[in-house]
Scaffold this motif. Structure first.
Motif, PDB file in Angstrom:
ATOM      1  N   MET A   1       0.847  -1.187   0.000  1.00  0.00           N
ATOM      2  CA  MET A   1       0.000   0.000   0.000  1.00  0.00           C
ATOM      3  C   MET A   1       0.890   1.248   0.000  1.00  0.00           C
ATOM      4  SD  MET A   1      -3.468   0.608   1.388  1.00  0.00           S
ATOM      5  CE  MET A   1      -4.235   2.092   0.876  1.00  0.00           C
ATOM      6  N   ALA A   2       0.552   2.182  -0.831  1.00  0.00           N
ATOM      7  CA  ALA A   2       1.330   3.422  -0.922  1.00  0.00           C
ATOM      8  C   ALA A   2       1.079   4.288   0.307  1.00  0.00           C
ATOM      9  CB  ALA A   2       0.945   4.180  -2.180  1.00  0.00           C
ATOM     10  N   ALA A   3       2.049   5.112   0.617  1.00  0.00           N
ATOM     11  CA  ALA A   3       1.915   6.020   1.762  1.00  0.00           C
ATOM     12  C   ALA A   3       0.848   7.071   1.455  1.00  0.00           C
ATOM     13  CB  ALA A   3       3.246   6.684   2.047  1.00  0.00           C
ATOM     14  N   ALA A   4       0.160   7.499   2.490  1.00  0.00           N
ATOM     15  CA  ALA A   4      -0.917   8.484   2.319  1.00  0.00           C
ATOM     16  C   ALA A   4      -0.333   9.862   2.044  1.00  0.00           C
ATOM     17  CB  ALA A   4      -1.781   8.522   3.566  1.00  0.00           C
ATOM     18  N   THR A  27      -9.805  16.077   9.798  1.00  0.00           N
ATOM     19  CA  THR A  27      -9.954  15.643  11.185  1.00  0.00           C
ATOM     20  C   THR A  27      -9.733  14.145  11.340  1.00  0.00           C
ATOM     21  OG1 THR A  27     -12.340  15.434  10.897  1.00  0.00           O
ATOM     22  CG2 THR A  27     -11.530  17.515  11.775  1.00  0.00           C
ATOM     23  N   ALA A  28      -9.917  13.392  10.251  1.00  0.00           N
ATOM     24  CA  ALA A  28      -9.679  11.945  10.279  1.00  0.00           C
ATOM     25  C   ALA A  28      -9.294  11.482   8.885  1.00  0.00           C
ATOM     26  CB  ALA A  28     -10.925  11.204  10.748  1.00  0.00           C
ATOM     27  N   ALA A  29      -8.329  10.576   8.818  1.00  0.00           N
ATOM     28  CA  ALA A  29      -7.910   9.998   7.552  1.00  0.00           C
ATOM     29  C   ALA A  29      -8.092   8.488   7.629  1.00  0.00           C
ATOM     30  CB  ALA A  29      -6.461  10.341   7.266  1.00  0.00           C
ATOM     31  N   MET A  30      -8.665   7.925   6.567  1.00  0.00           N
ATOM     32  CA  MET A  30      -8.881   6.482   6.492  1.00  0.00           C
ATOM     33  C   MET A  30      -8.172   5.963   5.240  1.00  0.00           C
ATOM     34  SD  MET A  30     -12.885   6.655   7.428  1.00  0.00           S
ATOM     35  CE  MET A  30     -13.151   8.407   7.216  1.00  0.00           C
ATOM     36  N   PRO A  31      -6.851   5.750   5.300  1.00  0.00           N
ATOM     37  CA  PRO A  31      -6.106   5.389   4.100  1.00  0.00           C
ATOM     38  C   PRO A  31      -6.518   4.055   3.484  1.00  0.00           C
ATOM     39  CG  PRO A  31      -4.696   5.320   6.048  1.00  0.00           C
ATOM     40  CD  PRO A  31      -6.004   5.878   6.477  1.00  0.00           C
ATOM     41  N   LYS A  32      -6.963   3.098   4.289  1.00  0.00           N
ATOM     42  CA  LYS A  32      -7.390   1.813   3.732  1.00  0.00           C
ATOM     43  C   LYS A  32      -8.657   1.955   2.901  1.00  0.00           C
ATOM     44  CE  LYS A  32      -5.210  -1.240   7.013  1.00  0.00           C
ATOM     45  NZ  LYS A  32      -5.363  -2.219   8.081  1.00  0.00           N
ATOM     46  N   ARG A  82      -0.748  19.229  -5.852  1.00  0.00           N
ATOM     47  CA  ARG A  82      -0.535  17.800  -5.641  1.00  0.00           C
ATOM     48  C   ARG A  82       0.632  17.638  -4.664  1.00  0.00           C
ATOM     49  NH1 ARG A  82      -0.500  18.298 -11.044  1.00  0.00           N
ATOM     50  NH2 ARG A  82       1.617  17.483 -11.201  1.00  0.00           N
ATOM     51  N   VAL A  83       0.788  16.419  -4.169  1.00  0.00           N
ATOM     52  CA  VAL A  83       1.843  16.140  -3.195  1.00  0.00           C
ATOM     53  C   VAL A  83       2.725  15.027  -3.750  1.00  0.00           C
ATOM     54  CG1 VAL A  83       2.309  15.317  -0.853  1.00  0.00           C
ATOM     55  CG2 VAL A  83       0.372  16.810  -1.280  1.00  0.00           C
ATOM     56  N   ARG A  84       4.029  15.181  -3.601  1.00  0.00           N
ATOM     57  CA  ARG A  84       4.941  14.117  -3.999  1.00  0.00           C
ATOM     58  C   ARG A  84       5.879  13.826  -2.831  1.00  0.00           C
ATOM     59  NH1 ARG A  84       7.553  18.053  -7.740  1.00  0.00           N
ATOM     60  NH2 ARG A  84       9.282  18.928  -6.561  1.00  0.00           N
ATOM     61  N   PHE A  85       6.540  12.693  -2.911  1.00  0.00           N
ATOM     62  CA  PHE A  85       7.485  12.305  -1.879  1.00  0.00           C
ATOM     63  C   PHE A  85       8.910  12.502  -2.390  1.00  0.00           C
ATOM     64  CE2 PHE A  85       3.730   9.871  -0.635  1.00  0.00           C
ATOM     65  CZ  PHE A  85       3.673  10.175   0.705  1.00  0.00           C
ATOM     66  N   GLU A  86       9.769  13.024  -1.529  1.00  0.00           N
ATOM     67  CA  GLU A  86      11.186  13.165  -1.824  1.00  0.00           C
ATOM     68  C   GLU A  86      11.986  12.676  -0.629  1.00  0.00           C
ATOM     69  OE1 GLU A  86      12.152  17.203  -2.776  1.00  0.00           O
ATOM     70  OE2 GLU A  86      11.090  17.155  -4.689  1.00  0.00           O
ATOM     71  N   THR A  87      13.212  12.295  -0.891  1.00  0.00           N
ATOM     72  CA  THR A  87      14.112  11.894   0.187  1.00  0.00           C
ATOM     73  C   THR A  87      15.064  13.046   0.447  1.00  0.00           C
ATOM     74  OG1 THR A  87      13.953   9.614  -0.556  1.00  0.00           O
ATOM     75  CG2 THR A  87      15.717  10.140   0.975  1.00  0.00           C
ATOM     76  N   GLN A  88      14.996  13.601   1.652  1.00  0.00           N
ATOM     77  CA  GLN A  88      15.862  14.710   2.048  1.00  0.00           C
ATOM     78  C   GLN A  88      16.551  14.337   3.358  1.00  0.00           C
ATOM     79  OE1 GLN A  88      13.394  18.197   2.275  1.00  0.00           O
ATOM     80  NE2 GLN A  88      13.101  18.303   0.058  1.00  0.00           N
TER      81      GLN A  88
END
Length: 105
Positions: A1-4, A27-32, A82-88
């Motif tokens: 599963m990808a990260a939220a 207020t609440a996140a349900m990633p599944k 949009r949101v992306r992931f980076e390694t810093q």
């Protein structure tokens, strides 16, 4: 599963539906389930009969979950991005695509 990409406490804007253009805090996140609950957005009303637990009965208003694809992260100027992931520095962080600013601390 990808990260939220959208998490609890994020400031988001609704992209489609009856609440299009409204902003609020998650207020609440349900990633599944792929859903989020946003404060003050998608308010539903449920009619409840009087019971022993709730002798008054009446109208019960609550924020219903929205699909995560209907919301986008808000930048400092109030526009969706949009949101992306980076390694810093060896850590995985969320970054706004439009501005390049870091979202996570």
């Amino acid at each position: 599963m990808a990260a939220a990409k959208i998490k609890k406490g994020d400031q988001v804007i609704v992209l489609s539906g009856k609440d299009k253009g409204k902003t609020g805090t998650v207020t609440a996140a349900m990633p599944k389930d792929g859903k989020v609950v946003v404060a003050g957005v998608n308010v539903a009303t449920r009619h409840t009969k009087p019971s022993q637990m709730n002798p008054q009965g009446g109208l019960n208003r609550f924020e219903a979950p929205l699909h995560i694809s209907k919301v986008a992260h808000v930048t400092a100027d109030g526009k969706p991005t949009r949101v992306r992931f980076e390694t810093q520095d060896g850590k995985k962080v969320r970054v706004a695509v439009k501005t390049g600013e870091k979202i996570d601390g």
